[in-house]
Design an enzyme around this catalytic site. Structure first.
Site, PDB file in Angstrom:
ATOM      1  N   GLN A  15      -4.171  -1.413   9.572  1.00 51.90           N
ATOM      2  CA  GLN A  15      -4.141  -2.758   9.000  1.00 51.90           C
ATOM      3  C   GLN A  15      -4.723  -3.768   9.988  1.00 51.90           C
ATOM      4  O   GLN A  15      -4.393  -3.764  11.176  1.00 51.90           O
ATOM      5  CB  GLN A  15      -2.685  -3.129   8.627  1.00 51.90           C
ATOM      6  CG  GLN A  15      -2.551  -4.446   7.890  1.00 51.90           C
ATOM      7  CD  GLN A  15      -3.233  -4.456   6.516  1.00 51.90           C
ATOM      8  OE1 GLN A  15      -3.390  -3.420   5.872  1.00 51.90           O
ATOM      9  NE2 GLN A  15      -3.650  -5.629   6.079  1.00 51.90           N
TER      10      GLN A  15
ATOM     11  N   ASP B 159     -10.716   2.656   4.150  1.00 50.60           N
ATOM     12  CA  ASP B 159     -11.053   1.234   4.058  1.00 50.60           C
ATOM     13  C   ASP B 159     -12.561   1.035   3.862  1.00 50.60           C
ATOM     14  O   ASP B 159     -12.992  -0.053   3.481  1.00 50.60           O
ATOM     15  CB  ASP B 159     -10.644   0.510   5.347  1.00 50.60           C
ATOM     16  CG  ASP B 159      -9.310  -0.216   5.237  1.00 50.60           C
ATOM     17  OD1 ASP B 159      -9.031  -0.743   4.145  1.00 50.60           O
ATOM     18  OD2 ASP B 159      -8.581  -0.258   6.241  1.00 50.60           O
TER      19      ASP B 159
ATOM     20  N   LYS C  82       0.846  -1.208   0.000  1.00 51.16           N
ATOM     21  CA  LYS C  82       0.000   0.000   0.000  1.00 51.16           C
ATOM     22  C   LYS C  82       0.876   1.250   0.000  1.00 51.16           C
ATOM     23  O   LYS C  82       0.599   2.215  -0.717  1.00 51.16           O
ATOM     24  CB  LYS C  82      -0.937  -0.024   1.221  1.00 51.16           C
ATOM     25  CG  LYS C  82      -1.999  -1.125   1.113  1.00 51.16           C
ATOM     26  CD  LYS C  82      -2.765  -1.402   2.404  1.00 51.16           C
ATOM     27  CE  LYS C  82      -3.694  -2.606   2.201  1.00 51.16           C
ATOM     28  NZ  LYS C  82      -4.493  -2.949   3.385  1.00 51.16           N
TER      29      LYS C  82
HETATM   30  N1  GUN Z   1      -6.728  -6.936   6.306  1.00 52.56           N
HETATM   31  C1  GUN Z   1      -7.112  -7.689   5.251  1.00 52.56           C
HETATM   32  N2  GUN Z   1      -7.664  -6.927   4.289  1.00 52.56           N
HETATM   33  C2  GUN Z   1      -7.637  -5.653   4.746  1.00 52.56           C
HETATM   34  C3  GUN Z   1      -8.060  -4.416   4.191  1.00 52.56           C
HETATM   35  O1  GUN Z   1      -8.607  -4.317   3.091  1.00 52.56           O
HETATM   36  N3  GUN Z   1      -7.838  -3.322   4.969  1.00 52.56           N
HETATM   37  C4  GUN Z   1      -7.263  -3.398   6.209  1.00 52.56           C
HETATM   38  N4  GUN Z   1      -7.100  -2.274   6.901  1.00 52.56           N
HETATM   39  N5  GUN Z   1      -6.867  -4.542   6.751  1.00 52.56           N
HETATM   40  C5  GUN Z   1      -7.059  -5.655   6.010  1.00 52.56           C
END
Ligand code: GUN
Length: 289
Positions: A98, A121, A54
């Site tokens: 995350q 998100d 990311k």
């Molecule tokens: N863990 C697995 N997928 C995601 C996601 O799309 N966003 C976040 N913040 N954590 C995750």
């Protein structure tokens, strides 16, 4: 029938181009680049890789990246005050924490603390509620990315049987809301489903997001179906595989996403698009276009 493979990297690259072009247009109007804070707590190896990807995508697109790393022993109160600080920092457009969180940290409370207009998100109850009411603001990234993949192959939705395997907050539930909004007839299956095969056999559009390698067998697939495999599972020999048996499914489906290289790249691309959308929400009224 041999399925056409949906190339997520190519579709994601198109989203990147749109985001990059828009950021350049903003710059020419004197607007600052979007800014994304990525919060990584602890050192789960998979989370470290996802967050690294990311941050790299931000770098590639000219989005300002604010990396924040906290120890797995961070108390809940300290994490919440870190979010408060980012919420009130007007130079920050998006906040991503995350998941999963380590230890005893309460992810629902953390998600609810993020300002909905910075919730890139799309996990905050406000944003999920907006999607449920067909007035989306910031949409959960993976389901939104699946919709872009489906649109890229010209998928039709009205009255079509869509089946989702898995009812998580991150994928299954918001995926159902996206498909419902598009006009599909949606079935959500989960751990208490009695006859998974019977439901899957009806699916014209099948989205699987469970995290169990080979859960869906090739001979369960309705001939001509579109199959989207959201699972990413690391096998003991190091290979990455999805939740759907790839070879058997390829013989029956019309379209199929690979793992890796299917849904994965779309999640990051949609996060970048959401960060740009959040920046637009934060532009002054005279700058908004
Ligand atoms: N863990 C697995 N997928 C995601 C996601 O799309 N966003 C976040 N913040 N954590 C995750």
């Amino acid at each position: 029938m041999t399925a056409k493979i949906i190339d997520g990297k190519t579709v994601a690259a198109r989203v990147y181009t749109l985001v990059r072009t828009d950021i350049a247009a903003r710059a020419s109007r004197g607007l600052r680049p979007p800014a994304l804070a990525t919060v990584l707590i602890g050192n789960d190896p998979a989370s470290e890789i996802y967050v690294r990807n990311k941050r790299a995508a931000c770098q590639e697109l000219g989005i300002r990246s604010l990396p924040i790393e906290l120890s797995a022993a961070t108390p809940q109160a300290q994490l919440l005050s870190e979010i408060d600080r980012l919420n009130s920092d007007s130079s920050v457009d998006g906040i991503l924490v995350q998941l999963p969180l380590p230890g005893v940290l309460d992810s629902a409370a953390v998600i609810e603390r993020i300002r909905p207009d910075k919730d890139v998100d799309g996990f905050h109850p406000y944003n999920v509620g907006r999607l449920a009411q067909r007035i989306p603001l910031l949409r959960p990234c993976t389901p939104a990315g699946v919709m872009v993949l489906l649109e890229s192959i010209g998928e039709k939705f009205h009255g079509r049987q869509a089946v989702i395997v898995g009812a998580s907050n991150i994928v299954g539930r918001p995926m159902a809301l996206e498909l419902l909004r598009a006009g599909a007839v949606v079935t959500i299956t989960h751990r208490f489903t009695r006859d998974l095969r019977a439901d899957i056999e009806k699916a014209e559009i099948l989205v699987v997001a469970v995290g169990k390698p080979g859960l869906v067998k090739g001979d369960w697939i309705r001939p001509g179906a579109t199959v989207i495999d959201v699972g990413i599972n690391r096998m003991p020999d190091g290979r990455l595989v999805g939740d759907v048996e790839f070879e058997g499914t390829k013989e029956r489906a019309a379209y199929l996403t690979p793992v890796p290289g299917g849904v994965g790249p779309m999640t990051v691309a949609m996060l970048m698009q959401n960060t740009l959308a959040a920046a637009r929400l934060h532009d002054g009224p005279t700058e908004r276009s």
